[in-house]
Design a protein around this motif. Structure first.
Motif, mmCIF file in Angstrom:
data_model
loop_
_atom_site.group_PDB
_atom_site.id
_atom_site.type_symbol
_atom_site.label_atom_id
_atom_site.label_comp_id
_atom_site.label_asym_id
_atom_site.label_seq_id
_atom_site.Cartn_x
_atom_site.Cartn_y
_atom_site.Cartn_z
ATOM 1 N N GLY A 91 0.816 -1.204 0.000
ATOM 2 C CA GLY A 91 0.000 0.000 0.000
ATOM 3 C C GLY A 91 0.849 1.253 0.000
ATOM 4 O O GLY A 91 0.543 2.239 -0.686
ATOM 5 N N GLN A 92 1.954 1.223 0.753
ATOM 6 C CA GLN A 92 2.852 2.379 0.752
ATOM 7 C C GLN A 92 3.573 2.514 -0.597
ATOM 8 O O GLN A 92 3.901 3.623 -1.019
ATOM 9 N N TYR A 93 3.815 1.395 -1.265
ATOM 10 C CA TYR A 93 4.399 1.469 -2.614
ATOM 11 C C TYR A 93 3.434 2.201 -3.550
ATOM 12 O O TYR A 93 3.838 3.079 -4.329
ATOM 13 N N LEU A 94 2.149 1.870 -3.457
ATOM 14 C CA LEU A 94 1.146 2.556 -4.277
ATOM 15 C C LEU A 94 1.019 4.024 -3.864
ATOM 16 O O LEU A 94 0.840 4.902 -4.723
ATOM 17 N N ASN B 226 10.098 -1.063 6.227
ATOM 18 C CA ASN B 226 9.545 -1.580 4.976
ATOM 19 C C ASN B 226 8.601 -0.569 4.338
ATOM 20 O O ASN B 226 8.598 -0.387 3.111
ATOM 21 N N ASN B 227 7.817 0.121 5.157
ATOM 22 C CA ASN B 227 6.908 1.130 4.630
ATOM 23 C C ASN B 227 7.656 2.332 4.054
ATOM 24 O O ASN B 227 7.294 2.858 2.997
ATOM 25 N N ILE B 228 8.695 2.768 4.750
ATOM 26 C CA ILE B 228 9.495 3.901 4.249
ATOM 27 C C ILE B 228 10.130 3.534 2.911
ATOM 28 O O ILE B 228 10.047 4.296 1.930
ATOM 29 N N ASN B 229 10.782 2.386 2.870
ATOM 30 C CA ASN B 229 11.458 1.955 1.648
ATOM 31 C C ASN B 229 10.472 1.773 0.495
ATOM 32 O O ASN B 229 10.749 2.166 -0.647
ATOM 33 N N SER B 230 9.330 1.187 0.798
ATOM 34 C CA SER B 230 8.331 0.948 -0.248
ATOM 35 C C SER B 230 7.785 2.269 -0.798
ATOM 36 O O SER B 230 7.560 2.398 -2.011
ATOM 37 N N GLN C 62 12.928 12.050 2.519
ATOM 38 C CA GLN C 62 13.492 12.398 3.828
ATOM 39 C C GLN C 62 12.629 11.768 4.915
ATOM 40 O O GLN C 62 11.406 11.914 4.914
ATOM 41 N N VAL C 63 13.262 11.041 5.841
ATOM 42 C CA VAL C 63 12.517 10.439 6.945
ATOM 43 C C VAL C 63 12.962 11.063 8.261
ATOM 44 O O VAL C 63 14.142 11.351 8.468
ATOM 45 N N ILE C 64 12.001 11.308 9.141
ATOM 46 C CA ILE C 64 12.287 11.783 10.492
ATOM 47 C C ILE C 64 11.584 10.850 11.476
ATOM 48 O O ILE C 64 10.375 10.620 11.374
ATOM 49 N N PHE C 65 12.350 10.291 12.402
ATOM 50 C CA PHE C 65 11.801 9.411 13.430
ATOM 51 C C PHE C 65 11.471 10.232 14.682
ATOM 52 O O PHE C 65 12.310 10.998 15.163
ATOM 53 N N THR C 66 10.274 10.033 15.208
ATOM 54 C CA THR C 66 9.870 10.747 16.424
ATOM 55 C C THR C 66 10.239 9.971 17.685
ATOM 56 O O THR C 66 10.341 10.558 18.762
ATOM 57 N N ASP D 165 16.290 -4.171 8.365
ATOM 58 C CA ASP D 165 16.998 -3.267 9.277
ATOM 59 C C ASP D 165 17.747 -2.167 8.533
ATOM 60 O O ASP D 165 18.708 -1.616 9.041
ATOM 61 N N TYR D 166 17.283 -1.827 7.346
ATOM 62 C CA TYR D 166 17.998 -0.855 6.510
ATOM 63 C C TYR D 166 17.021 0.099 5.839
ATOM 64 O O TYR D 166 15.817 -0.147 5.753
ATOM 65 N N LEU D 167 17.573 1.221 5.375
ATOM 66 C CA LEU D 167 16.870 2.165 4.530
ATOM 67 C C LEU D 167 17.529 2.142 3.160
ATOM 68 O O LEU D 167 18.756 2.121 3.059
#
Length: 373
Positions: free
Chosen positions: A149-152, A179-183, A198-202, A362-364
């Protein structure tokens, strides 16, 4: 539905008299006794009207309430601590619950793992990729291939972005989130391989102040399409729209929050999953300890495409969606490196959505700007 105050549930520490040792049936749970009536408990880490993770589960619980012979208990805002054990024991000992859905990631270890052996006649179903051989057989894990879904989402974002910068607000760098970020990024790169994310972790599943700060920081960096993986996307959506960024939703439908700036969203569809598990429990049938499904199985669904999605974007979105539904689709495929330069997949190699290796990600990937540490 019977309701009780959170105070009563969380202070309950009643002793269990359940016998240890449920008999295993290979990869299946011990069959429950068929019953005309069943009490089912749903436990949420946040409010069940959060426009997100907890709301999606509560919508599934609502479908269970409509089933004959079923009593549904719900408890919201239960921390990932001893509190959830108190709540589970309360539902079992006060109310006679025979099936529990403790829905938050942190409920499994140690809480479900500690209680399941004490209550061998109760079924514990946990949302996440955590059950493994050797864990209690009256516990199980269910999840969906929502990375598709995140890929779409990414495909829609790739067409909408003018800056070629998209953003992701994430809670914690666990495999499902990564997996969602990468997708999301790879879906966008299927449109334009120069796009970055760009990803930011809270650091928290639900922390409105940090979510707002992260969204504003992404907008400040030029990200013009933003999505997230936090429990309640409401703050991210509203902040992104206020900054003029398009939104791709997650968990549930956030189009009421984002209006015309909503492109689409990756939604959970727990109703069919929950009603199936409840029906099997009532019939005395076993449930797999490891349950997974995707778009084709009805575990996830996509929000309707918004008015800002172009005809070209719609065509590619629908074509890719059809590929995913047909099965065997791989978002993670070679040649592909992570954002530190390590090879993830060689040319010709890929990891289809059902590959269990994705649940230890375990990767981006290359193109994602950010770090897991």
């Amino acid at each position: 539905m019977t309701t009780f105050t959170p105070l009563n549930r969380r202070r309950f520490l009643g002793a269990s008299t359940a016998a240890l040792g449920a008999a295993a049936l290979g990869g299946l749970s011990r069959p429950a006794m068929a019953a005309d009536n069943l009490t089912v408990g749903f436990i949420y880490v946040g409010p069940k009207d959060d426009f997100g993770y907890n709301q999606a589960h509560a919508e599934g619980a609502a479908a269970v309430k409509a089933m004959a012979g079923v009593t549904v208990l719900e408890e919201e805002n239960v921390p990932e601590s001893q509190d959830v054990q108190n709540t589970m024991e309360s539902m079992i000992n006060f109310d006679g619950a025979g099936l529990l859905f403790p829905t938050s990631f942190g409920y499994f270890n140690p809480h479900i793992l500690e209680l399941a052996p004490k209550y061998s006649d109760v079924r514990f179903e946990h949302c996440g990729g955590l059950w493994t051989e050797g864990n209690p057989t009256n516990a199980g894990s269910y999840f969906g291939y929502i990375g598709m879904g995140q890929y779409l989402n990414g495909v829609a974002a790739g067409h909408a972005s003018k800056t070629k910068k998209i953003g992701f607000v994430a809670a914690k760098p666990i495999p499902q989130v990564l997996n969602n970020i990468n997708s999301f990024l790879l879906g966008a790169r299927a449109v334009d391989p120069t796009i970055t994310c760009q990803v930011i972790f809270t650091g928290e599943w639900s922390l409105a102040v940090k979510e707002a700060e992260a969204t504003n920081a992404l907008a400040d960096q030029g990200c013009d399409v933003i999505t997230c993986h936090v429990d309640g996307p409401k703050v991210v959506c509203e902040t992104a729209v206020a900054r003029g960024a398009y939104v791709c939703g997650y968990h549930a439908d956030q189009s009421p929050l984002a209006g015309d700036m909503y492109l689409t969203g990756a939604e959970w569809n727990w109703a069919s999953v929950y009603t199936d598990m409840v029906a099997k429990t009532m019939a005395g049938e076993p449930i797999d300890n490891f349950v997974r499904g995707g778009l084709a199985d009805g575990f996830i669904k996509m929000s309707p495409l918004g008015p800002a999605v172009s005809d070209t974007a719609r065509a590619q979105f629908e074509a890719v969606k059809a590929e995913i539904v047909a099965g065997g689709f791989a978002a993670i495929k070679g040649p592909l490196k992570d954002n530190k330069g390590n090879v993830i997949a060689a040319a010709g190699e890929g990891f289809v959505e059902t590959d269990v290796k994705l649940e230890s990600m375990d990767y981006l990937v290359e193109g994602v700007l950010g770090s897991t540490s």
